[in-house]
Design a protein around this motif. Structure first.
Motif, mmCIF file in Angstrom:
data_model
loop_
_atom_site.group_PDB
_atom_site.id
_atom_site.type_symbol
_atom_site.label_atom_id
_atom_site.label_comp_id
_atom_site.label_asym_id
_atom_site.label_seq_id
_atom_site.Cartn_x
_atom_site.Cartn_y
_atom_site.Cartn_z
ATOM 1 N N ASP A 1 -0.352 -2.874 -6.511
ATOM 2 C CA ASP A 1 -1.316 -3.937 -6.240
ATOM 3 C C ASP A 1 -0.674 -5.318 -6.245
ATOM 4 O OD1 ASP A 1 -3.566 -2.257 -5.973
ATOM 5 O OD2 ASP A 1 -3.751 -2.102 -8.147
ATOM 6 N N PRO B 1 -3.886 -8.081 -4.011
ATOM 7 C CA PRO B 1 -5.064 -7.271 -4.349
ATOM 8 C C PRO B 1 -6.327 -7.723 -3.622
ATOM 9 C CG PRO B 1 -3.885 -7.926 -6.331
ATOM 10 C CD PRO B 1 -3.318 -8.728 -5.203
ATOM 11 N N ASP C 1 -8.354 1.202 -1.855
ATOM 12 C CA ASP C 1 -7.097 0.632 -1.406
ATOM 13 C C ASP C 1 -6.343 -0.069 -2.526
ATOM 14 O OD1 ASP C 1 -7.346 1.397 1.379
ATOM 15 O OD2 ASP C 1 -9.009 -0.022 1.442
ATOM 16 N N HIS C 2 -6.874 -0.001 -3.752
ATOM 17 C CA HIS C 2 -6.185 -0.552 -4.912
ATOM 18 C C HIS C 2 -5.563 0.581 -5.724
ATOM 19 C CE1 HIS C 2 -9.130 -3.974 -4.276
ATOM 20 N NE2 HIS C 2 -7.940 -4.558 -4.215
ATOM 21 N N GLN D 1 -6.153 -5.143 -14.083
ATOM 22 C CA GLN D 1 -5.445 -3.868 -14.146
ATOM 23 C C GLN D 1 -5.604 -3.202 -15.506
ATOM 24 O OE1 GLN D 1 -1.584 -5.414 -12.942
ATOM 25 N NE2 GLN D 1 -1.773 -4.478 -10.916
ATOM 26 N N ALA E 1 -13.025 -3.062 -7.313
ATOM 27 C CA ALA E 1 -11.855 -2.390 -6.742
ATOM 28 C C ALA E 1 -12.321 -1.364 -5.726
ATOM 29 C CB ALA E 1 -11.033 -1.713 -7.837
ATOM 30 N N ARG F 1 0.845 -1.209 0.000
ATOM 31 C CA ARG F 1 0.000 0.000 0.000
ATOM 32 C C ARG F 1 0.873 1.250 0.000
ATOM 33 N NH1 ARG F 1 -2.106 3.864 -0.708
ATOM 34 N NH2 ARG F 1 -4.117 4.717 -0.035
ATOM 35 N N PRO G 1 -10.193 -9.187 -9.601
ATOM 36 C CA PRO G 1 -8.788 -9.592 -9.465
ATOM 37 C C PRO G 1 -8.652 -11.012 -8.919
ATOM 38 C CG PRO G 1 -9.407 -8.206 -7.623
ATOM 39 C CD PRO G 1 -10.612 -8.256 -8.527
ATOM 40 N N LEU H 1 -5.986 -6.480 -0.008
ATOM 41 C CA LEU H 1 -6.015 -5.025 0.124
ATOM 42 C C LEU H 1 -7.439 -4.481 0.107
ATOM 43 C CD1 LEU H 1 -3.028 -3.780 -2.090
ATOM 44 C CD2 LEU H 1 -3.289 -3.536 0.393
ATOM 45 N N ALA H 2 -8.367 -5.191 -0.534
ATOM 46 C CA ALA H 2 -9.762 -4.743 -0.558
ATOM 47 C C ALA H 2 -10.339 -4.643 0.852
ATOM 48 C CB ALA H 2 -10.600 -5.697 -1.409
#
Length: 310
Positions: free
Chosen positions: A25, A31, A234-235, A205, A231, A20, A196, A34-35
């Protein structure tokens, strides 16, 4: 005794936060995890408690530093601005992923109840498309669509005249149009890039990057970009889209971080991956999240005001 358990909790959180901080990502499972970045507070707080019980002071410093970073990145991304021109018209926008068409009857009921001006529908396969034509054509005589089965079909319904555009090429349908809203041209684009999933990160992406390129191509035209983006803020790929000058209606109305997926665990747990993004020409006055049966996404309903100029 608590040193090793604490370290085992803090290490993966540190690794995710490193990506982050690096604005990257990366690859699976980064990924996907991170969501759910805000939920990393739980293992970090548990680890911090363990370091205190074990009197492992380097670990305590480690945990406090991670909590500070998480608090920083949980803050809403991007600045909010108010349009400078006079208000000229209002728009109510509804976006809904109906999960392979299963939630179509519930969506039709929601449209009749809330009377949006624009409706963005993802995963609207053939039976969904036919039902929308049958039940909503009178109220929404204008449409832009990409027909398809399963998750590939997508539809934009409008009370206002539409001039279809080429949209954005993608695995799942992402139609676009130019709406004539009380004499004002408004660019519409439905978003539904690939999720993702493992093995498809590059495709996810690329499709988000195509949406970014479209948003950046004509910044002078008022724009509404809505749908299931797969997404969150945080992406890095989604932040790049926001960096073109778009704003999330949920962010503008103080509803950022409200989870929209998976619907079975929202609002207690989830990620905000369904969005209504608007250009600087719009102010957002209210954002609501609708729970529709038979879909794994919550619908997003945004009230917008279009302003003349910037």
């Amino acid at each position: 005794m608590g040193t090793w358990p604490a370290a085992l909790l803090l290490t993966p959180v540190t690794a995710l936060l490193a990506f982050r901080v690096a604005d990257a990502d990366a690859l699976t499972p980064v990924p996907q995890l991170l969501a759910f970045l805000p939920w990393l507070l739980a293992p970090t707080a548990a680890a911090l408690l363990l370091t205190l019980l074990a009197r492992w002071w380097p670990g305590t410093v480690w945990g406090v530093a991670l909590l500070g970073l998480l608090a920083w990145y949980i803050e809403p991304y991007g600045k909010t601005t108010e349009p400078t021109g006079r208000p000229v018209t209002t728009l109510r926008v509804l976006t809904s992923n109906v999960e392979f068409g299963q939630a179509t009857p519930a969506l039709i009921d929601a449209v009749r109840r809330h009377e949006p001006d624009l409706v963005f529908v993802q995963e609207c396969e053939y039976t969904c498309d036919a039902a929308l034509r049958k039940h909503l054509a009178a109220a929404y005589p204008h449409r832009a669509s990409v027909p398809g089965g399963g998750s590939e079909g997508s539809v934009i319904l409008s009370r206002h005249p539409l001039r279809p555009t080429s949209g954005v090429p993608a695995t799942m349908g992402m139609p676009g149009a130019i709406a004539d809203v009380d004499g004002h041209a408004v660019r519409l684009q439905l978003a539904h890039p690939m999720p993702p999933v493992p093995g498809q990160i590059d495709l996810w992406q690329r499709e988000l990057a195509r949406l970014r390129d479209l948003a950046a191509a004509d910044p002078a035209t008022p724009t509404v970009l809505a749908g299931d983006f797969n997404a969150s803020q945080d992406h890095a790929a989604f932040r790049a889209l926001l960096d073109t000058g778009l704003h999330d209606a949920a962010r503008l109305t103080g509803a950022d971080r409200t989870p929209t997926w998976p619907a079975r665990t929202t609002p207690a747990f989830g990620a905000q991956i369904d969005h209504v993004l608007v250009s600087d020409d719009f102010a957002a006055t209210r954002t609501r999240f609708l729970d529709l049966p038979d879909t794994d996404h919550r619908a997003v309903l945004a009230d917008l005001t279009l302003h003349a100029g910037r």
